[in-house]
Scaffold this motif. Structure first.
Motif, PDB file in Angstrom:
ATOM      1  N   PHE A  70      40.584  48.909 -26.142  1.00  0.00           N
ATOM      2  CA  PHE A  70      41.694  47.953 -26.129  1.00  0.00           C
ATOM      3  C   PHE A  70      42.409  48.034 -27.468  1.00  0.00           C
ATOM      4  N   SER A  71      43.756  48.098 -27.412  1.00  0.00           N
ATOM      5  CA  SER A  71      44.567  48.202 -28.624  1.00  0.00           C
ATOM      6  C   SER A  71      45.722  47.226 -28.510  1.00  0.00           C
ATOM      7  N   ALA A  72      46.125  46.596 -29.628  1.00  0.00           N
ATOM      8  CA  ALA A  72      47.215  45.616 -29.571  1.00  0.00           C
ATOM      9  C   ALA A  72      47.834  45.408 -30.948  1.00  0.00           C
ATOM     10  N   TYR A  73      49.119  45.018 -30.918  1.00  0.00           N
ATOM     11  CA  TYR A  73      49.848  44.549 -32.094  1.00  0.00           C
ATOM     12  C   TYR A  73      50.381  43.158 -31.773  1.00  0.00           C
ATOM     13  N   GLY A  74      50.404  42.270 -32.751  1.00  0.00           N
ATOM     14  CA  GLY A  74      50.978  40.951 -32.539  1.00  0.00           C
ATOM     15  C   GLY A  74      51.455  40.334 -33.835  1.00  0.00           C
ATOM     16  N   ASP A  75      52.603  39.669 -33.785  1.00  0.00           N
ATOM     17  CA  ASP A  75      53.190  39.027 -34.965  1.00  0.00           C
ATOM     18  C   ASP A  75      52.926  37.531 -34.946  1.00  0.00           C
ATOM     19  N   VAL A  76      52.526  37.001 -36.110  1.00  0.00           N
ATOM     20  CA  VAL A  76      52.196  35.581 -36.260  1.00  0.00           C
ATOM     21  C   VAL A  76      52.950  35.047 -37.474  1.00  0.00           C
ATOM     22  N   VAL A  77      53.352  33.768 -37.422  1.00  0.00           N
ATOM     23  CA  VAL A  77      53.974  33.113 -38.567  1.00  0.00           C
ATOM     24  C   VAL A  77      53.372  31.715 -38.704  1.00  0.00           C
ATOM     25  N   THR A  78      53.162  31.263 -39.953  1.00  0.00           N
ATOM     26  CA  THR A  78      52.593  29.934 -40.184  1.00  0.00           C
ATOM     27  C   THR A  78      53.430  29.201 -41.228  1.00  0.00           C
ATOM     28  N   ASP A  79      53.316  27.879 -41.234  1.00  0.00           N
ATOM     29  CA  ASP A  79      53.991  27.097 -42.278  1.00  0.00           C
ATOM     30  C   ASP A  79      53.027  26.637 -43.368  1.00  0.00           C
ATOM     31  N   LYS A  80      51.735  26.923 -43.167  1.00  0.00           N
ATOM     32  CA  LYS A  80      50.723  26.566 -44.169  1.00  0.00           C
ATOM     33  C   LYS A  80      49.636  27.633 -44.155  1.00  0.00           C
ATOM     34  N   LEU A  81      48.730  27.551 -45.109  1.00  0.00           N
ATOM     35  CA  LEU A  81      47.608  28.475 -45.161  1.00  0.00           C
ATOM     36  C   LEU A  81      46.688  28.205 -43.964  1.00  0.00           C
ATOM     37  N   ILE A  82      46.413  29.230 -43.167  1.00  0.00           N
ATOM     38  CA  ILE A  82      45.619  29.109 -41.950  1.00  0.00           C
ATOM     39  C   ILE A  82      44.479  30.119 -42.004  1.00  0.00           C
ATOM     40  N   ARG A  83      43.325  29.700 -41.516  1.00  0.00           N
ATOM     41  CA  ARG A  83      42.199  30.620 -41.407  1.00  0.00           C
ATOM     42  C   ARG A  83      42.260  31.305 -40.035  1.00  0.00           C
ATOM     43  N   PHE A  84      42.247  32.629 -40.036  1.00  0.00           N
ATOM     44  CA  PHE A  84      42.285  33.403 -38.794  1.00  0.00           C
ATOM     45  C   PHE A  84      40.955  34.126 -38.619  1.00  0.00           C
ATOM     46  N   ARG A  85      40.407  34.019 -37.396  1.00  0.00           N
ATOM     47  CA  ARG A  85      39.185  34.747 -37.071  1.00  0.00           C
ATOM     48  C   ARG A  85      39.372  35.516 -35.763  1.00  0.00           C
ATOM     49  N   VAL A  86      38.997  36.790 -35.786  1.00  0.00           N
ATOM     50  CA  VAL A  86      39.020  37.628 -34.579  1.00  0.00           C
ATOM     51  C   VAL A  86      37.629  37.549 -33.964  1.00  0.00           C
ATOM     52  N   VAL A  87      37.552  36.976 -32.770  1.00  0.00           N
ATOM     53  CA  VAL A  87      36.265  36.672 -32.139  1.00  0.00           C
ATOM     54  C   VAL A  87      36.084  37.555 -30.908  1.00  0.00           C
ATOM     55  N   VAL A  88      34.896  38.158 -30.790  1.00  0.00           N
ATOM     56  CA  VAL A  88      34.531  38.967 -29.622  1.00  0.00           C
ATOM     57  C   VAL A  88      33.381  38.250 -28.930  1.00  0.00           C
ATOM     58  N   LEU A  89      33.594  37.904 -27.628  1.00  0.00           N
ATOM     59  CA  LEU A  89      32.662  36.968 -26.997  1.00  0.00           C
ATOM     60  C   LEU A  89      32.619  37.186 -25.492  1.00  0.00           C
ATOM     61  N   ASP A  90      31.499  36.805 -24.901  1.00  0.00           N
ATOM     62  CA  ASP A  90      31.365  36.780 -23.442  1.00  0.00           C
ATOM     63  C   ASP A  90      32.470  35.901 -22.853  1.00  0.00           C
ATOM     64  N   PRO A  91      33.163  36.358 -21.784  1.00  0.00           N
ATOM     65  CA  PRO A  91      34.275  35.578 -21.230  1.00  0.00           C
ATOM     66  C   PRO A  91      33.885  34.182 -20.762  1.00  0.00           C
ATOM     67  N   ALA A  92      32.592  33.961 -20.465  1.00  0.00           N
ATOM     68  CA  ALA A  92      32.159  32.654 -19.988  1.00  0.00           C
ATOM     69  C   ALA A  92      32.009  31.639 -21.117  1.00  0.00           C
ATOM     70  N   LYS A  93      32.044  32.095 -22.362  1.00  0.00           N
ATOM     71  CA  LYS A  93      31.841  31.206 -23.500  1.00  0.00           C
ATOM     72  C   LYS A  93      33.175  30.756 -24.077  1.00  0.00           C
ATOM     73  N   ASP A  94      33.156  29.577 -24.710  1.00  0.00           N
ATOM     74  CA  ASP A  94      34.342  29.025 -25.361  1.00  0.00           C
ATOM     75  C   ASP A  94      34.363  29.491 -26.823  1.00  0.00           C
ATOM     76  N   PRO A  95      35.359  30.271 -27.231  1.00  0.00           N
ATOM     77  CA  PRO A  95      35.347  30.813 -28.600  1.00  0.00           C
ATOM     78  C   PRO A  95      35.419  29.745 -29.678  1.00  0.00           C
ATOM     79  N   VAL A  96      36.125  28.634 -29.410  1.00  0.00           N
ATOM     80  CA  VAL A  96      36.227  27.578 -30.417  1.00  0.00           C
ATOM     81  C   VAL A  96      34.877  26.892 -30.597  1.00  0.00           C
TER      82      VAL A  96
END
Length: 657
Positions: A474-500
């Protein structure tokens, strides 16, 4: 035969009769038949009943009670052919005809027709020993037409069975389709239908055309219905398509472009595939050349045709000249990979913009669930993801944003492009790059997400729209913009689980030691070339690490310095002055290459139907016209491809006739 539609047809008739207006109405079956067989005329306060012109007397006069007209059940039901009974214990009067029984309960407005309850317009009454029923209710439950004129009430109904049927299927092919006739006949009085007669009924129609199929039905009393007809359209059987094509000439010179005109036809305009062989855009050896076209329709029937053209000894263009002039933009042609190195390389400098880019590519092969990347960022950020699932089960990838501030923050997503999940690395990288370029051109509106202090949410939902199966890329590009400092985490998980919910229990995946993971801060590059290109062969080398130096950055999970090998994820821009009649092409130098470029606002894939497989192939990106042009080129080097690549600027040969 007994009609299987009797019960449900009566329910339909009853429902239709309840829609009558307070003055008059028409029953459904009388409408279908177009006529009534019976007519009954009643007079207020009179026992006289005139049935089909013959006078008879009712047990009690037509009586109006509280605005509702009543008549003895026995008197009116007998004219319809019903047998009347009375149950003293339940205080119910019944009227029965065929398989239908109607029950009237004294002093109640509830009337039962079989198992269906009907609300009458007045309660059933007893008068001088006779059960009196509302005339309008009787008309409704028997499907009769009721009309009022002064003190006169007229009832009209049909005692004939009603023929009806449907034909299935809707498309009937001569000599092929088995036709089914669906019985919809009924009797307004509930009598059994015991016989039928058909005209022009066929199980299989042997020839195409229109056929009028007619049916009559007979009830148990021996009465026949009026005819009921359906027009059946029978189509001719599907014929094979007819393959045919022409060329603009029959004799060509070596290297002369051939125009093919597909004139194939199909009786249903249903050609689903066309397969050519030998239809070269030009030939480079003299002699007779055979060209074949095979066409296939939607039912798999095929036809083919072979024609020939003759190639003379005269040379119009060489193979190299022809390819440079006529290979379509986005397609490829063959070149000598070694000769490319003889083309002078164009020196360039670059200006870097303070653009942030996250490359989440290590570990490139996932072996376990967890956090693939973790960093705190603000402003505009471009994300690049490129991974292979080797966990052994389906997983999803998520981008989770967490507000680490004491006030509400906003996170927006805009341009996005993904490729896969797929088993082919080059396909994933090519599709992701192409779709991201398309998104940059279309400039989608930013979609905003609000985060309360301490709140985490999943963003960039395209990442997890489809589970990534084992051994898929799987390959992807995506653009993000924020108005404040934000913590970003790339999570790899079983689809049945809630990443948050799982965030706090997940650990950061270890690096694989081969691929890149990090945040880079000068990720937009404008290549500066001062000389005009195309007056003589030139090449611009990209992704070579020498002239196109690699970005430095930091792995946000460890603080380790990182080098962006290949400069994947960097967005390049070139604004060039290009000579008239110049071919701009891309040549893969490091192996296979598959991606996309934005040329003067248009996305050009490399390539439309394939990839560059090696250094002996080049893809056409653009051709200038008969005057100098300013050419704008934007691109990012595609993940899953090999580097470096060479962008070629080649003077095209003069056109000849």
């Amino acid at each position: 035969m007994k009609s299987s539609y009797k019960s449900r047809s009566f329910k339909w008739l009853l429902a239709a009769s309840l829609l009558f207006s307070p003055v008059s109405g028409l029953s459904g079956q009388a409408d279908a038949a177009g006529a009534y067989t019976d007519k009954l005329v009643l007079q207020q306060n009179s026992k006289v009943m005139v049935h089909n012109g013959r006078q008879t007397l009712a047990q009690q006069p037509l009586t109006a009670i509280k605005g509702v007209s009543y008549l003895p059940l026995k008197s009116i039901a007998s004219l319809y052919g019903y047998k009347v009974g009375y149950n003293a214990s339940s205080r119910e009067a019944t009227a029965t005809l065929g398989g239908k029984t109607i029950r009237f309960k004294l002093n109640s407005a509830d009337v039962w027709v079989g198992s269906d309850k009907v609300k009458a317009n007045g309660a059933t009454m007893s008068q001088n020993g006779s059960t009196m029923v509302p005339v309008r209710t009787w008309a409704q439950i028997t499907g009769s037409r009721l009309s009022v004129s002064g003190g006169s009430i007229t009832l009209q109904w049909s005692t004939l069975p009603q023929a009806d049927f449907a034909v299935w299927p809707s498309e009937i092919i001569a000599g092929k389709t088995q036709v089914t006739y669906l019985d919809r006949s009924y009797h307004p009085g509930g009598l059994n239908i015991v016989n039928e007669r058909w005209e022009n009924r066929q199980t299989v129609f042997s020839t195409p055309g229109q056929y009028v199929v007619t049916r009559w039905v007979q009830d148990e009393r021996g009465q026949w219905s009026e005819p009921y007809s359906v027009t059946v359209t029978v189509k001719a059987p599907n014929q094979p398509p007819e393959a045919y094509f022409t060329t603009d000439k029959s004799v060509y010179r070596i290297g002369e472009k051939i125009e093919y005109h597909d004139l194939s036809t199909d009786d249903r305009n249903d050609i689903v595939s066309r397969k050519w062989s030998g239809n070269e855009p030009a030939f480079f050896e003299p002699g007779e050349k055979l060209i074949t076209l095979e066409v296939t329709d939607g039912e798999g029937l095929t036809d083919r045709i072979t024609k020939s053209v003759y190639i003379s000894d005269e040379v119009l263009y060489t193979k190299e000249e022809f390819d440079q002039l006529f290979t379509p933009v986005g397609e490829k042609y063959g070149i000598s990979g070694g000769s490319v190195l003889q083309i002078p390389s164009v020196p360039y400098t670059f200006k870097s913009e303070k653009a942030q880019m996250v490359r989440s590519n290590s570990p490139e092969t996932w072996l376990e669930e967890g956090i693939a990347y973790d960093d705190q960022l603000s402003g505009n950020v471009r994300f690049l993801f490129h991974n292979l699932n080797k966990i052994g089960r389906n997983v999803n990838m998520y981008l989770v944003a967490t507000n680490i501030n004491s006030t509400t923050a906003k996170v927006g997503t805009s341009s996005y492009g993904s490729g896969g999940p797929t088993q082919y690395v080059s396909t994933a990288g090519k599709l992701a790059t192409d779709r991201y370029m398309q998104s940059l051109v279309s400039k989608p509106a930013t979609e905003w997400t609000t985060l309360k202090p301490g709140e985490s949410k999943v963003i960039m939902h395209g990442l997890h729209s489809v589970p990534i199966k084992p051994n898929q890329v799987f390959s992807a590009y995506g653009d993000v913009v924020t108005d404040k400092l934000i913590r970003f985490r790339v999570v790899v998980l079983d689809p049945a689980k809630d990443p948050v919910q799982e965030l706090d229990s997940l650990s950061v995946m270890p690096r694989d030691g081969l691929h890149v993971r990090g945040t880079f801060y000068e990720a937009n590059r404008e290549l500066v070339i001062t000389e005009p290109l195309g007056y003589e062969p030139k090449r611009v080398v990209l992704g070579d690490r020498k002239m196109d130096t690699y970005l430095s950055g930091i792995d946000g999970t460890t603080g380790r310095l990182e080098l962006n090998l290949g400069n994947f994820g960097v967005l390049y821009h070139m604004n060039l002055e290009v000579a008239p009649r110049t071919l701009i092409a891309l040549n893969a130098r490091g192996g296979h290459y598959a991606g996309s470029f934005i040329i003067n606002g248009q996305v050009v894939p490399v390539t439309k139907n394939s990839i560059l497989k090696n250094q002996n192939e080049a893809a056409v990106l653009y051709r200038t016209g008969n005057s100098p042009e300013n050419v704008s080129i934007t691109f990012t080097l595609a993940s899953g491809s090999n580097l470096p690549v060479a962008m070629l600027f080649l003077p095209m040969p003069e056109e000849r006739r």
